[in-house]
Enzyme design. Structure first.
Site, PDB file in Angstrom:
ATOM      1  N   THR A 190       0.858  -1.182   0.000  1.00 15.43           N
ATOM      2  CA  THR A 190       0.000   0.000   0.000  1.00 15.43           C
ATOM      3  C   THR A 190       0.889   1.224   0.000  1.00 15.43           C
ATOM      4  O   THR A 190       2.058   1.144   0.383  1.00 15.43           O
ATOM      5  CB  THR A 190      -0.891   0.007   1.262  1.00 15.43           C
ATOM      6  OG1 THR A 190      -1.614   1.235   1.356  1.00 15.43           O
ATOM      7  CG2 THR A 190      -0.045  -0.135   2.531  1.00 15.43           C
ATOM      8  N   CYS A 213      -0.168   4.964  -5.892  1.00 13.05           N
ATOM      9  CA  CYS A 213      -1.158   3.991  -5.443  1.00 13.05           C
ATOM     10  C   CYS A 213      -1.018   2.794  -6.368  1.00 13.05           C
ATOM     11  O   CYS A 213      -1.007   2.952  -7.594  1.00 13.05           O
ATOM     12  CB  CYS A 213      -2.570   4.577  -5.514  1.00 13.05           C
ATOM     13  SG  CYS A 213      -3.849   3.458  -4.928  1.00 13.05           S
TER      14      CYS A 213
END
Length: 235
Positions: free
Chosen positions: A83, A196
């Site tokens: 992440t 991301c």
């Protein structure tokens, strides 16, 4: 070969990319039937996003630290968070385990600096764009970060949470995101970070005229460098 610890589930699409690319990377580097040694713990993304919406970051840190301890106990030699946004609590996680955390910000900064770039754009979730934690990590390495204008934040966040985490890749969204990248290019950046994992499903280097840095790919490659140091090819 060292064992790589993964904390995933943020989202499962992101974790799948890490798992796939780590396996492909070992196959490409070592050949034969080689595959990476991995320990993976995934968390409930719905639980984390609810805590995120409530800005309960210490509790998020507790949940991710517990997951990290699980992979440590499973034999991992070092740790990756699958992440970007939840690197906001990376310091808390690192303090709660006895193995090293390979921080995405450090990896990305090393790569862009190696190419002579010291000013980058960043696109990601609203949290990652509006909170200073990732830009501050890059700044430690002498890399300045330029975020998109605030009017784009909702669109970018929606692209990630409403489309990409569900595996939906929409051409119209790609065009809008590329427009944001062009604005950052006009602002004088030397390249843009895809901050991301899911954004790498949407935007490729071939889509953009400016340099695009796929953060997950860089993270995976750094993990492979570390895990495979001294490993012998079986080709």
């Amino acid at each position: 070969m060292q064992t790589i610890g993964l904390v995933g589930g943020m989202s499962w699409e992101s974790t799948a990319v890490y798992y796939r690319d780590l396996n492909l990377g070992v196959q490409q580097r070592l050949g034969g039937l080689s595959s990476p040694k991995l320990v993976l713990s995934t968390v409930d993304f719905a639980e984390l996003t609810a805590l995120e919406d409530a800005e309960r970051w210490p509790q998020i840190g507790d949940l991710l630290t517990a997951a990290a301890r699980g992979v440590e106990q499973g034999g991992a030699d070092f740790l990756l968070l699958c992440t970007t946004s939840f690197h906001k609590v990376a310091d808390q996680i690192e303090a709660g385990v006895g193995i090293a955390l390979l921080h995405l910000g450090d990896v990305v900064a090393e790569e862009v600096r190696s190419q002579g770039v010291t000013k980058v754009g960043f696109v990601g979730t609203t949290v990652a764009m509006s909170d200073g934690f990732f830009a501050e990590r890059l700044a430690r390495h002498g890399v300045e970060t330029v975020m998109p204008d605030a009017r784009h934040h909702e669109m970018l966040n929606s692209a990630i949470y409403d489309e990409l985490v569900h595996g939906r890749v929409v051409d119209a969204t790609r065009r809008r995101v590329l427009g944001v990248l062009e604005e950052l290019w006009d602002a004088g950046v030397g390249g843009v970070l895809l901050g991301c994992t899911e954004l790498e499903l949407l935007v490729k280097q071939a889509d953009a005229e400016l340099p695009v840095y796929p953060c997950t790919t860089l993270h995976v490659n750094a993990a492979l460098d570390r895990a495979l140091a001294g490993a012998v090819s079986r080709r």
